[in-house]
Design a protein around this motif. Structure first.
Motif, short mmCIF file in Angstrom:
data_model
loop_
_atom_site.label_atom_id
_atom_site.label_comp_id
_atom_site.label_asym_id
_atom_site.label_seq_id
_atom_site.Cartn_x
_atom_site.Cartn_y
_atom_site.Cartn_z
N UNK A 348 0.83 -1.21 0.00
CA UNK A 348 0.00 0.00 0.00
C UNK A 348 0.87 1.26 0.00
N UNK A 349 1.96 1.22 0.76
CA UNK A 349 2.86 2.38 0.78
C UNK A 349 3.48 2.62 -0.60
N UNK A 350 3.86 1.54 -1.28
CA UNK A 350 4.46 1.68 -2.61
C UNK A 350 3.44 2.21 -3.61
N UNK A 351 2.22 1.71 -3.53
CA UNK A 351 1.15 2.20 -4.43
C UNK A 351 0.94 3.70 -4.24
N UNK A 352 0.90 4.12 -3.00
CA UNK A 352 0.68 5.54 -2.70
C UNK A 352 1.88 6.38 -3.12
N UNK A 353 3.09 5.89 -2.81
CA UNK A 353 4.30 6.66 -3.10
C UNK A 353 4.48 6.88 -4.60
N UNK A 354 4.07 5.91 -5.41
CA UNK A 354 4.25 5.99 -6.86
C UNK A 354 3.05 6.59 -7.58
N UNK A 372 -6.63 -5.69 9.80
CA UNK A 372 -7.59 -5.49 8.71
C UNK A 372 -7.00 -4.65 7.58
N UNK A 373 -7.03 -5.24 6.40
CA UNK A 373 -6.64 -4.56 5.17
C UNK A 373 -7.91 -4.41 4.33
N UNK A 374 -8.30 -3.19 4.00
CA UNK A 374 -9.52 -3.03 3.20
C UNK A 374 -9.33 -3.57 1.79
N UNK A 375 -10.42 -4.05 1.20
CA UNK A 375 -10.35 -4.45 -0.21
C UNK A 375 -9.88 -3.25 -1.01
N UNK A 376 -8.82 -3.46 -1.76
CA UNK A 376 -8.18 -2.37 -2.51
C UNK A 376 -8.09 -2.74 -3.98
N UNK A 377 -8.54 -1.84 -4.84
CA UNK A 377 -8.49 -2.05 -6.29
C UNK A 377 -7.55 -1.01 -6.88
N UNK A 378 -6.51 -1.48 -7.56
CA UNK A 378 -5.53 -0.59 -8.18
C UNK A 378 -5.79 -0.60 -9.68
N UNK A 379 -6.08 0.56 -10.23
CA UNK A 379 -6.50 0.71 -11.63
C UNK A 379 -5.28 0.87 -12.54
N UNK A 380 -4.99 -0.20 -13.28
CA UNK A 380 -3.99 -0.20 -14.34
C UNK A 380 -2.59 0.26 -13.90
N UNK A 381 -2.03 -0.40 -12.87
CA UNK A 381 -0.66 -0.08 -12.51
C UNK A 381 0.29 -0.60 -13.58
N UNK A 390 4.99 -8.95 -7.62
CA UNK A 390 5.15 -9.74 -6.41
C UNK A 390 3.82 -10.27 -5.90
N UNK A 391 3.88 -11.35 -5.15
CA UNK A 391 2.68 -11.97 -4.58
C UNK A 391 2.24 -11.19 -3.35
N UNK A 392 1.06 -10.56 -3.41
CA UNK A 392 0.61 -9.73 -2.31
C UNK A 392 -0.01 -10.51 -1.16
N UNK A 393 -0.69 -11.64 -1.46
CA UNK A 393 -1.33 -12.47 -0.43
C UNK A 393 -2.22 -11.61 0.47
N UNK A 394 -3.08 -10.83 -0.14
CA UNK A 394 -3.92 -9.87 0.57
C UNK A 394 -5.05 -9.45 -0.37
N UNK A 395 -6.09 -8.79 0.16
CA UNK A 395 -7.22 -8.37 -0.68
C UNK A 395 -6.92 -7.10 -1.49
N UNK A 396 -5.82 -7.14 -2.24
CA UNK A 396 -5.43 -6.04 -3.11
C UNK A 396 -5.41 -6.56 -4.53
N UNK A 397 -6.16 -5.94 -5.42
CA UNK A 397 -6.33 -6.46 -6.77
C UNK A 397 -5.89 -5.43 -7.80
N UNK A 398 -4.81 -5.69 -8.55
CA UNK A 398 -4.47 -4.82 -9.68
C UNK A 398 -5.26 -5.27 -10.91
N UNK A 399 -5.99 -4.34 -11.52
CA UNK A 399 -6.75 -4.62 -12.74
C UNK A 399 -6.05 -3.90 -13.88
N UNK A 400 -5.47 -4.70 -14.79
CA UNK A 400 -4.51 -4.18 -15.77
C UNK A 400 -5.11 -4.28 -17.17
N UNK A 401 -5.02 -3.20 -17.92
CA UNK A 401 -5.53 -3.18 -19.29
C UNK A 401 -4.51 -3.80 -20.25
#
Length: 490
Positions: A348-354, A372-381, A390-401
């Motif tokens: 999450x820190x890397x997503x925010x920093x970048x 608790x980690x909230x369900x997080x959707x990352x739009x087209x990283x 990397x394997x996040x093993x958490x409710x974080x989903x990158x959706x890539x075009x």
């Protein structure tokens, strides 16, 4: 206790269990000089104390398993099936207790994850107990016959993880025992309680030494993998730890089966009926709070509908409730432990920093207790981002075009991992053609996470070694022994 008595005992309804927890060694319940805290991930507070076995106690469990092997391996499939059926009955009598305990130590929601895990594990034992590995006639002439037998190996050491502590352990127990082996289990120190409990239940049903459960600290695993009296290690966990297992096991040339990490890609084809499959894709990624090796870690969606897909995925995610798994309305629980929680925060820190676009979530509530980690959707990283590589093993989903099928297949394969993957599209033939190009041990087409006792499961590349399930997996608990017989002329 006879099998018949065990069956009668198993029909009784068991009350909810609240400790104490014991090691299972050679048919006896044992305490330990030391103990360690087990935490409830929904609160971050200690839940119970588990016994921390020492090396001498582990050696005792291995010695008891080796002694038990002599008779257990000789009683035959039918008799072993009776014992395993009795064990399944005993576990079924404790089903509600095990499911509740699983929620408390692991965090997963009771109705949607914990109860199904326990139910599947019990069903798995019953199904595996009915399987046999027959003697194969390889060659026969008038003068001789060649038979291929599959004989048990001996003592199996099982090292099990914290994400599915009941299911992934009993997945190992059933094929190991039915083929005539005995087993010693070391559960994860993050989730030892359910394993200790099903080990305790086993002692009232199985012969002494056939199944022992020994919890403890990090010194136990390397001792097991190097132990000369353990014939095979069956390990589920991280790739990094799996490499240590191989190195340690090499000293005694013991067999190993490794089910390791993954970075599974889901490819949604240009022709897909994408609106109808959003729920399947969501749970394929976020089920068990994203903590499964074959969970969707990278979701590739065609650019022509990518933006609409993200909106629909987010809308579905907003309808889910994050919280304590004992709450019947909760559908997404916490991540399991503090170590994993802190690791996930680095994503999450890397997503925010970048400055990546976050369509949902992304912020941890610092005032909320638990992991608790909230369900997080990352739009087209970008493809080279940490959340994609990397394997996040958490409710974080990158959706890539993506634009081109050849390109997205290349991107999906550009990983050191190769556990699972999935392809989704209306044209099944085209989707299967793409699936066959993925460098994985398992791939689903227009479905996700279908498993079965006769369906082989294993990893490619750095996602594992060997196979679990299916006849292939069962055979890996045996030694293929060729018997050549000269026929008598009389």
């Amino acid at each position: 206790m006879s099998i018949a008595t065990s069956l009668r005992t198993a029909t009784q309804t068991a009350p909810l269990f609240d400790g104490p927890y014991y090691l299972s060694i050679g048919g006896q319940l044992a305490t330990a000089e030391a103990s360690f805290d087990v935490f409830n991930p929904a609160t971050g507070k200690p839940l119970a104390q588990a016994p921390a076995a020492n090396i001498a106690q582990l050696d005792d469990a291995i010695a008891a398993a080796r002694t038990a092997f002599k008779s257990w391996s000789m009683i035959g499939y039918d008799r072993r099936q009776q014992y395993l059926e009795a064990y399944a009955d005993a576990l079924a009598a404790h089903r509600d207790e095990l499911a509740r305990l699983l929620v408390l130590e692991q965090g997963k929601p009771l109705k949607t994850m914990a109860e199904p895990e326990v139910d599947q594990a019990i069903s798995w034992i019953r199904q595996i107990a009915a399987r046999r590995i027959p003697v194969e006639i390889v060659e026969e002439t008038d003068s001789h016959v060649v038979e291929l037998h599959h004989t048990p190996l001996g003592v199996i050491g099982a090292i099990t993880p914290w994400n599915f502590p009941v299911l992934l352990a009993l997945w190992k127990v059933a094929p190991a025992l039915i083929t005539g082996n005995t087993m010693v289990i070391k559960p994860s120190p993050f989730t030892p309680l359910t394993s200790l409990r099903f080990g305790q239940i086993a002692q009232s049903v199985l012969p002494p030494g056939v199944l022992s459960v020994v919890s403890g600290n990090d010194e136990l695993g390397p001792h097991m993998t190097a132990h000369p009296d353990i014939a095979k290690i069956s390990f589920t966990g991280s790739t990094a730890t799996g490499k240590h297992v191989i190195r340690s096991a090499a000293g005694t040339m013991k067999r190993v089966t490794l089910e390791l990490g993954g970075n599974d890609a889901a490819i949604v084809m240009p022709d897909a009926d994408w609106e109808s499959i959003v729920p399947q894709l969501f749970w394929g990624a976020v089920g068990n709070s994203g903590q499964w090796c074959v969970g969707i870690k990278r979701l590739y969606v065609h650019r022509s509908y990518h933006a609409r897909f993200v909106d629909a995925f987010v809308a579905y995610a907003r309808r889910q409730k994050l919280g304590d798994g004992l709450d019947p309305e909760v559908t997404v629980g916490p991540v399991q432990n503090r170590m994993q929680f802190e690791k996930v925060r680095t994503f999450l820190d890397d997503i925010k920093a970048r400055g990546y676009k976050v369509a949902l979530g992304g912020e941890v509530d610092p005032d909320r207790p638990g992991y608790f980690i909230p369900v997080t959707v990352v739009d087209n990283p970008p493809e080279d981002s940490m959340i994609v590589q990397e394997e996040q093993f958490a409710p974080i989903v990158p959706i890539i075009a993506y634009d081109d099928i050849d390109d997205v297949v290349e991107r999906a394969n550009a990983s050191p991992y190769g556990l699972g993957g999935s392809v989704w599209g209306r044209d099944t033939r085209a989707a299967v053609a793409v699936a066959n190009r993925l460098e994985t041990g398992m791939v689903w087409v227009n479905e996700i996470h279908t498993q079965g006792v006769d369906i082989p499961f294993g990893g490619h590349k750095q996602s594992g070694l060997g196979t679990e399930h299916g006849s292939e997996g069962r055979q890996l608990f045996t030694n293929p022994k060729t018997v050549l017989i000269h026929k008598s002329r009389s």
